[in-house]
Structure formats: structure tokens, C-alpha cells
Motif scaffolding. Structure first.
Motif, PDB file in Angstrom:
ATOM      1  N   GLU A   1      54.570  72.236   8.433  1.00 35.83           N
ATOM      2  CA  GLU A   1      54.495  71.110   9.357  1.00 35.83           C
ATOM      3  C   GLU A   1      55.472  71.329  10.504  1.00 35.83           C
ATOM      4  O   GLU A   1      56.552  71.899  10.315  1.00 35.83           O
ATOM      5  N   THR A   2      55.092  70.898  11.702  1.00 34.39           N
ATOM      6  CA  THR A   2      55.966  71.042  12.857  1.00 34.39           C
ATOM      7  C   THR A   2      55.902  69.792  13.722  1.00 34.39           C
ATOM      8  O   THR A   2      54.913  69.051  13.711  1.00 34.39           O
ATOM      9  N   TYR A   3      56.953  69.601  14.493  1.00 33.53           N
ATOM     10  CA  TYR A   3      57.013  68.492  15.444  1.00 33.53           C
ATOM     11  C   TYR A   3      56.419  68.942  16.766  1.00 33.53           C
ATOM     12  O   TYR A   3      56.686  70.055  17.246  1.00 33.53           O
ATOM     13  N   VAL A   4      55.601  68.086  17.356  1.00 27.23           N
ATOM     14  CA  VAL A   4      54.991  68.372  18.660  1.00 27.23           C
ATOM     15  C   VAL A   4      55.591  67.402  19.668  1.00 27.23           C
ATOM     16  O   VAL A   4      55.417  66.188  19.543  1.00 27.23           O
ATOM     17  N   TYR A   5      56.298  67.963  20.657  1.00 31.20           N
ATOM     18  CA  TYR A   5      56.934  67.124  21.662  1.00 31.20           C
ATOM     19  C   TYR A   5      55.967  66.904  22.820  1.00 31.20           C
ATOM     20  O   TYR A   5      55.917  67.673  23.766  1.00 31.20           O
ATOM     21  N   LYS A   6      55.176  65.872  22.684  1.00 35.70           N
ATOM     22  CA  LYS A   6      54.224  65.416  23.695  1.00 35.70           C
ATOM     23  C   LYS A   6      52.977  66.293  23.764  1.00 35.70           C
ATOM     24  O   LYS A   6      53.057  67.521  23.848  1.00 35.70           O
ATOM     25  N   VAL A   7      51.835  65.613  23.737  1.00 34.08           N
ATOM     26  CA  VAL A   7      50.534  66.234  23.962  1.00 34.08           C
ATOM     27  C   VAL A   7      49.992  65.671  25.264  1.00 34.08           C
ATOM     28  O   VAL A   7      49.941  64.453  25.452  1.00 34.08           O
ATOM     29  N   GLN A   8      49.603  66.540  26.168  1.00 29.67           N
ATOM     30  CA  GLN A   8      49.131  66.111  27.480  1.00 29.67           C
ATOM     31  C   GLN A   8      47.980  65.112  27.357  1.00 29.67           C
ATOM     32  O   GLN A   8      47.023  65.335  26.625  1.00 29.67           O
ATOM     33  N   ASP A   9      48.085  63.992  28.089  1.00 27.91           N
ATOM     34  CA  ASP A   9      47.050  62.947  28.142  1.00 27.91           C
ATOM     35  C   ASP A   9      46.728  62.371  26.766  1.00 27.91           C
ATOM     36  O   ASP A   9      45.616  61.908  26.518  1.00 27.91           O
ATOM     37  N   PHE A  10      47.694  62.337  25.871  1.00 27.22           N
ATOM     38  CA  PHE A  10      47.441  61.885  24.507  1.00 27.22           C
ATOM     39  C   PHE A  10      46.963  60.439  24.460  1.00 27.22           C
ATOM     40  O   PHE A  10      46.069  60.081  23.694  1.00 27.22           O
ATOM     41  N   ALA A  11      47.556  59.583  25.295  1.00 21.25           N
ATOM     42  CA  ALA A  11      47.258  58.152  25.241  1.00 21.25           C
ATOM     43  C   ALA A  11      45.804  57.842  25.529  1.00 21.25           C
ATOM     44  O   ALA A  11      45.274  56.811  25.097  1.00 21.25           O
TER      45      ALA A  11
END
Length: 488
Positions: free
Chosen positions: A339-349
Motif C-alpha cells: 500500500e502507498t500514499y498518493v499525494y493528490k490525483v489530478q482532477d480527482f474531485a
């Protein structure tokens, strides 16, 4: 000397008088005293500006009573001369006191000399603007034959801030600046400089085509305006192995330079191209940047975590196990290997994604305070997972592409190696044919989840799986472990 103002400050004020209205301080530091004679209580204040808070000047007393009072003005040593003004207010009248320490001296310097100069030294430097990083405050880089120096803050013609664009300074222009030398975390820079002169460049990049190339390579084109005697092009040594000039075409003042970039099987890369011309006596230059995406590496999360921090792009697939910020897309991604942390995914919202959904992203191996994470993540694809009860799943058609998140209590374990088990939700029970460690597991990686997690009969299990059947009997197929709660 004293001065008059709109508040009717006179040369000799009956309300307040000073033994001297002009105070000089030694450049090496020290103090000077004067006598204040007032008919009433008085206050003293420094005249400050946005450019100069006059923190260097100390006044022994800023308030006093009627009668005679001695006050002193002091300052530490100064590299260059400096001035200030102090206002004494009494009975509605104002007496001005002019303070001077040393004599102002401006030294002309090269970039190399400026870097070696002490902080606070006022310098005048001439060079070429090679990169502008902030067009509001005026942060940019100045380069001459001796090196490059960062300019942190540029004042407009009236000494104001946040008005950099009014100067009309562009990359490639030759510019003369004046201001104090400073530093940030040990790196030398010039701070809040005044622009003395701008000599517009004879060569300018008007536009570019394909500024960001794919990993497959291709053609990059720069369109120039050149008013000098021809154009020469400089490619940095470390980029010559993958970038070359394919053609240069000129017509009047218009020049088109085409470059060929080779395929990139490594990490992302970029370089800065320099275009030069001359008027016969002086040389001019301007720059532009080209970048190329690197090859994308398909990786498990374990392989990603083991990779070094860098610009290489990785493609990761897994289940969203937790969302810490739904607006910016900060989340945890899990597959069978880790498992890894993802610091922001583009246009996620805008994607409508939720915990339990299966996604594929592309991003770089990064770290924050030693903890690994994905940075610059872009969503490539997603599979929506629907939360459902066992009773609801039993009504669904068989479909290997539709995923459900189902929770139930384990009633029987048929095959502990692969995790074949029965579990119940209320009055409904179903066979889970395979409970695997996570998304992407194949072969032996599918084995022994129950033993590794200590899962047993009576525990509450949540899985992600598709609806299937075997000889007419409904079942959940190829389950992906999500979570469990021990009966104990």
C-alpha cells in the motif's frame, strides 16, 4: 535644518524644539544624543516605508514629558550609508529629525562578485534576464559571463511592489539593476531591486510547438524574431545525446528552428535551449525549455516503494483503501503487494471516486519526510465498485466486469489456501470462490491470505468481487480482500 509641512511645522516651534534636527551616526556603529525641549508631553516615531522598515535605528525614548529631555539615536555598523527620518509630535505640531549613517555607496559588480559580497551591500549589476519565475513580485534570474543570480523581488519605477509587469522586462533582455545583496538558506540573491535600464534583446522566442514531447520523441519547433546578424543555437552537452537540430529557416526577422528528439526509455527529462545573435558589437541571447516524458513503468506497489525517488513515471493499479482529502485526491492505494500514499490525483474531485473503487494511475516516486508517496498522479482508468448486501448480489446477473463490495460473517472455510469460503449476511449466504490479498495477484501470490491475516470462521469479512455462478449456483468470484473484523 528643519522643514515645513502641511501641519504648519515651522523652523522654530514654540511647542517643541531640538538641539539639532540633523543627526549623523558613525558607519561602524554608535550613537548620538540631542536635547528635546517641550512645553507638553511628546512622542517620537520613525518614518517607515514598504521598502525600509528602519529596523536598524534605535531611539532611546519614544515618549517624554514637558521640559528638557536627552534622547539618543543608535545603530549597528552598516555596510553602506543609510538615512531615516524621525518625527517628534507635541501639542499638535511636528518637528522632523533627519538621521544619516555613513555615505551611500553603490558598487558595480559582476554576478560572481555579487555572490561573494556581504549581505546588505548595495550593488549595481548588468546581465541578461534568462528566466522569470514570478510576474507579480518580479522574481527572475540574471545571468552574465560569470554566472547566474536569483532576483527576489523587483520594484517598479516608483519603488512599488507587485507591479513587475509594468517594467516590460522579458527573457533575453539585457538589464541593469540596483539593490541590496541578500541570501536565503545560504544561497545568494538580490532583494527588491530597482531596474535602472533595460536594453531590449535583438532575439526573442515568440512561441514554441510541442514544448512537452511524449516518450516516443518527435519534433520540437521554436519560432523566433531576430533583429541581429543571424541566429546560433546552443544545446547543452547533456542533451545532445537525445536532441539535435534538424533545420533553421530564416525570412527577414522571422526564424524557425526545428529540433528532433529521440525516444525516451528512461525517466522524464528536460533541457534549456539558448538562441544567440549579435549586432556586431554586442551579443544578445534568449532561452526556452523543452521537456520530454519518460517511458512509463508498469509496477506493483511493492516495486514502486522499492524504487528510488526521481522523475521516472510508474503505472500503478489497486483499490482505494482510504481517502483523506476528497477535494484534492489524497488517498491510499493498495494492491496485493502493498500500500502507498498518493499525494493528490489530478482532477480527482470531478471523477466521483470513492473508497473501494479500483483505479489505475500514473505518477512519480516521491517522498515526504522520508515516507514514500506518489506525486503528480494522473488517473488513467477506474472501475466503480458498488456496495451491496448478499441478498442484493443474489439478484444480480453474472458479470465478470461488475464489482461489488460485500460484507458478511464467515460460516465455513472450504479451501484455506485460496480462501474459498461461505459467508452470511442476515438470512442470505453465498460462496466466495477465492479471497486474494489484493488487486493484481496471480499464481502463488493468491495463496494463504486467510492464514497471513489470521482470518477464521466467525470473523466479519469485507471483499470486492464479481457475481458469478457454478452449475447454476450463485457465487462471488475472485474476491479481493478489503478488510475484516475478528470475532474475538
Amino acid at each position: 535644518m528643519t522643514s515645513c509641512n502641511d501641519e504648519e511645522t515651522m523652523t522654530l516651534l514654540p511647542e517643541i524644539q531640538v538641539s539639532s534636527s540633523f543627526v549623523t551616526l558613525p558607519q561602524d556603529g554608535g550613537s548620538t544624543s540631542i536635547t528635546v525641549t517641550a512645553k507638553d508631553s511628546w512622542t517620537a516615531e520613525k518614518v517607515t516605508t514598504e521598502k525600509d522598515a528602519v529596523e536598524w535605528l534605535t531611539i532611546s525614548s519614544t515618549t517624554g514629558a514637558a521640559g528638557e529631555t536627552e534622547i539618543s539615536f543608535s545603530a549597528p555598523s552598516a555596510i553602506d550609508g543609510r538615512t531615516a527620518e524621525v518625527l517628534l509630535n507635541c501639542g499638535g505640531k511636528t518637528q522632523r529629525i533627519n538621521i544619516m549613517q555613513g555615505l551611500a555607496q553603490i558598487s558595480e559588480a559582476t554576478v560572481e562578485e555579487a555572490k561573494a559580497a556581504p549581505d546588505g551591500k548595495t550593488l549595481r549589476i548588468t546581465g541578461v534576464c534568462t528566466n522569470i519565475t514570478n510576474t507579480l513580485y518580479g522574481n527572475w534570474y540574471l545571468t552574465d559571463d560569470t554566472g547566474e543570480l536569483y532576483i527576489y523581488g523587483t520594484l517598479d519605477k516608483k519603488g512599488g511592489t507587485k507591479n513587475f509587469e509594468s517594467l516590460g522586462l522579458e527573457v533575453g533582455d539585457e538589464v541593469t539593476i540596483e539593490g541590496p545583496k541578500g541570501s536565503y538558506k545560504g544561497d545568494p540573491q538580490m532583494v527588491n531591486v530597482m531596474v535602472i535600464q533595460i536594453n531590449k534583446s535583438l532575439v526573442k522566442v515568440d512561441s514554441v510547438q510541442n514544448a512537452v514531447l511524449t516518450d516516443q520523441g518527435g519534433e520540437f519547433v521554436a519560432y523566433l524574431t531576430c533583429k541581429g546578424q543571424g541566429v546560433s543555437v546552443e544545446i547543452p552537452e547533456d542533451a545532445k545525446s537525445w536532441l539535435s537540430i534538424s533545420s533553421i529557416q530564416s525570412a527577414g526577422t522571422n526564424t524557425v528552428v526545428k529540433f528532433k528528439a529521440e525516444a525516451n526509455n528512461d525517466e522524464d527529462r528536460e533541457t534549456t535551449l539558448t538562441f544567440r545573435t549579435t549586432d556586431g558589437s554586442k551579443n544578445y541571447s534568449t532561452q526556452t525549455t523543452i521537456s520530454q516524458a519518460g517511458a512509463i513503468v508498469d509496477a506493483t506497489i511493492a516495486e514502486f516503494l522499492a524504487a528510488p525517488v526521481g522523475d521516472r513515471q510508474y503505472r500503478l493499479s489497486g483499490v482505494i483503501s482510504d481517502i483523506s482529502d476528497a477535494t484534492s485526491g489524497k488517498l491510499n492505494l493498495r494492491d496485493f503487494s502493498g500500500e502507498t500514499y498518493v499525494y493528490k490525483v489530478q482532477d480527482f474531485a470531478t471523477k466521483g471516486l470513492k473508497e473501494g473503487d479500483i483505479i489505475t494511475i500514473v505518477g512519480k516516486r516521491a517522498a515526504y519526510q522520508g515516507s514514500p508517496q506518489v506525486s503528480g498522479a494522473v488517473l488513467e482508468s477506474s472501475i466503480s465498485v458498488t456496495t451491496a448486501t448478499i441478498a442484493e448480489v443474489l439478484t444480480k446477473p453474472d458479470d465478470a466486469s461488475t464489482y461489488f463490495m460485500v460484507t458478511g460473517v464467515i460460516t465455513n472455510i472450504d479451501n484455506p489456501t485460496y480462501g474459498n469460503l461461505y459467508f452470511r449476511d442476515g438470512d442470505s449466504e453465498i460462496l466466495l470462490y477465492g479471497c486474494y490479498p489484493g488487486y493484481g495477484a496471480t499464481g502463488d501470490d493468491r495463496k494463504y491470505l486467510l492464514a497471513d491475516k489470521g482470518i477464521k470462521v466467525g470473523d466479519t469479512l469485507t471483499v470486492i468481487a464479481t457475481k458469478g455462478s457454478y452449475k447454476g449456483t450463485p457465487q462471488l468470484a475472485h474476491g479481493l480482500y478489503f478488510s475484516h473484523v475478528s470475532a474475538e
